[in-house]
Design an enzyme around this catalytic site. Structure first.
Site, mmCIF file in Angstrom:
data_model
loop_
_atom_site.group_PDB
_atom_site.id
_atom_site.type_symbol
_atom_site.label_atom_id
_atom_site.label_comp_id
_atom_site.label_asym_id
_atom_site.label_seq_id
_atom_site.Cartn_x
_atom_site.Cartn_y
_atom_site.Cartn_z
ATOM 1 C CB SER A 67 -0.906 0.024 1.227
ATOM 2 O OG SER A 67 -1.769 -1.087 1.237
HETATM 3 N N1 SAM Z 1 -0.911 -4.812 3.948
HETATM 4 C C1 SAM Z 1 -0.114 -5.125 2.783
HETATM 5 C C2 SAM Z 1 1.292 -4.631 2.872
HETATM 6 O O1 SAM Z 1 1.638 -3.997 3.867
HETATM 7 O O2 SAM Z 1 2.044 -4.917 1.942
HETATM 8 C C3 SAM Z 1 -0.736 -4.634 1.502
HETATM 9 C C4 SAM Z 1 -1.922 -5.376 1.178
HETATM 10 S S1 SAM Z 1 -2.432 -5.444 -0.505
HETATM 11 C C5 SAM Z 1 -2.979 -3.824 -0.794
HETATM 12 C C6 SAM Z 1 -3.903 -6.417 -0.199
HETATM 13 C C7 SAM Z 1 -3.639 -7.838 0.182
HETATM 14 O O3 SAM Z 1 -4.858 -8.461 0.566
HETATM 15 C C8 SAM Z 1 -3.064 -8.676 -0.960
HETATM 16 O O4 SAM Z 1 -1.877 -9.260 -0.573
HETATM 17 C C9 SAM Z 1 -4.165 -9.717 -1.203
HETATM 18 O O5 SAM Z 1 -3.670 -10.966 -1.635
HETATM 19 C C10 SAM Z 1 -4.802 -9.803 0.175
HETATM 20 N N2 SAM Z 1 -6.167 -10.352 0.194
HETATM 21 C C11 SAM Z 1 -7.183 -10.204 -0.686
HETATM 22 N N3 SAM Z 1 -8.278 -10.868 -0.260
HETATM 23 C C12 SAM Z 1 -7.948 -11.456 0.917
HETATM 24 C C13 SAM Z 1 -8.660 -12.281 1.844
HETATM 25 N N4 SAM Z 1 -9.939 -12.645 1.664
HETATM 26 N N5 SAM Z 1 -7.988 -12.705 2.937
HETATM 27 C C14 SAM Z 1 -6.694 -12.361 3.178
HETATM 28 N N6 SAM Z 1 -5.982 -11.574 2.328
HETATM 29 C C15 SAM Z 1 -6.602 -11.119 1.219
#
Ligand code: SAM
Length: 218
Positions: A67
């Protein structure tokens, strides 16, 4: 390894990044200090490392992103963390946001949907010496076994507020979640006042990768 070296140049770039985030409205000095303390370039693939101190989201593999620093700071500020708070992060991604929560003294539980990304980040955090609780699975269902949580942070864009997440919050607990369509989401802060009363506050719009799973996008 070279990528895990932190230099005066990196610190200078972080200081400039903190100034930008402060000017965009982040006031919590503890959050700003955590952004200053944590080398964001450690969390980047080597091809993109020169971009680590831009206030932008970047690819981390598997079609996912780390992010934007402002977004990390904004969501973290909304959580109003107290040291020792038990926090569930949904969307571990690179591990950057989870490490910020860890630096702020939270007891972090973080869940990632993508198996390969989970494995990569688990190994990386191990190498970095950062220890918090990592899980692979569908975070739209929460993490019942380890609930209730003081705070829940969703770092992917959701179509709805999953009921399971409200249920897994303690009374007085806070859920921060971006909700909207696939291209734009409003940041919501939901405070659980009692078993049946939840107070909702709405903030600016953001653009997250989609939350997948049971209560996410199909
Ligand atoms: N917090 C992260 C970081 O610091 O790098 C960035 C997160 S990225 C914007 C969103 C993440 O949510 C992705 O890695 C994606 O695979 C994960 N994601 C999407 N749906 C999800 C779910 N149902 N459960 C867990 N993770 C999920």
């Amino acid at each position: 390894m070279l990528r895990l070296q932190d230099s005066y140049l990196h610190k200078g770039k972080r200081k400039a990044l903190v100034k930008i985030i402060r000017e965009k409205g982040i006031k919590d000095e503890r959050v700003l200090d955590a952004i200053y303390q944590l080398p964001r370039h450690f969390f980047f693939d080597s091809a993109l490392v020169s971009h680590a101190y831009e206030d932008k989201a970047f690819p981390i593999g598997e079609g996912q992103t780390i992010s934007q620093p402002f977004t990390v700071a904004f969501q973290t500020e909304l959580l109003e963390l107290k040291p020792g708070d038990k926090v569930l992060e949904i969307g571990t991604g690179s591990g950057y946001q989870g490490t910020i929560l860890h630096i702020l003294g939270a007891d972090v539980y973080s869940i990632e949907y993508q198996k390969k990304l989970y494995e990569k980040t688990r190994k990386f955090l191990d190498r970095l010496g950062v220890k918090f609780n990592l899980f692979q699975g569908d975070g739209s269902k929460g993490l019942l076994k380890h609930s209730p949580f003081d705070k829940i942070l969703v770092t992917a864009g959701a179509p709805i507020v999953p009921n399971d997440l409200i249920r897994q919050l303690k009374i007085g607990g806070v859920l921060v979640i971006p909700v909207g369509d696939r291209s734009s989401q409003k940041m919501l802060k939901l405070t659980k006042k009692s078993r049946t009363q939840v107070v909702k506050e709405e903030f600016d719009s953001f653009a997250f990768v989609p939350l997948l799973g049971k209560d996410g996008w199909k």
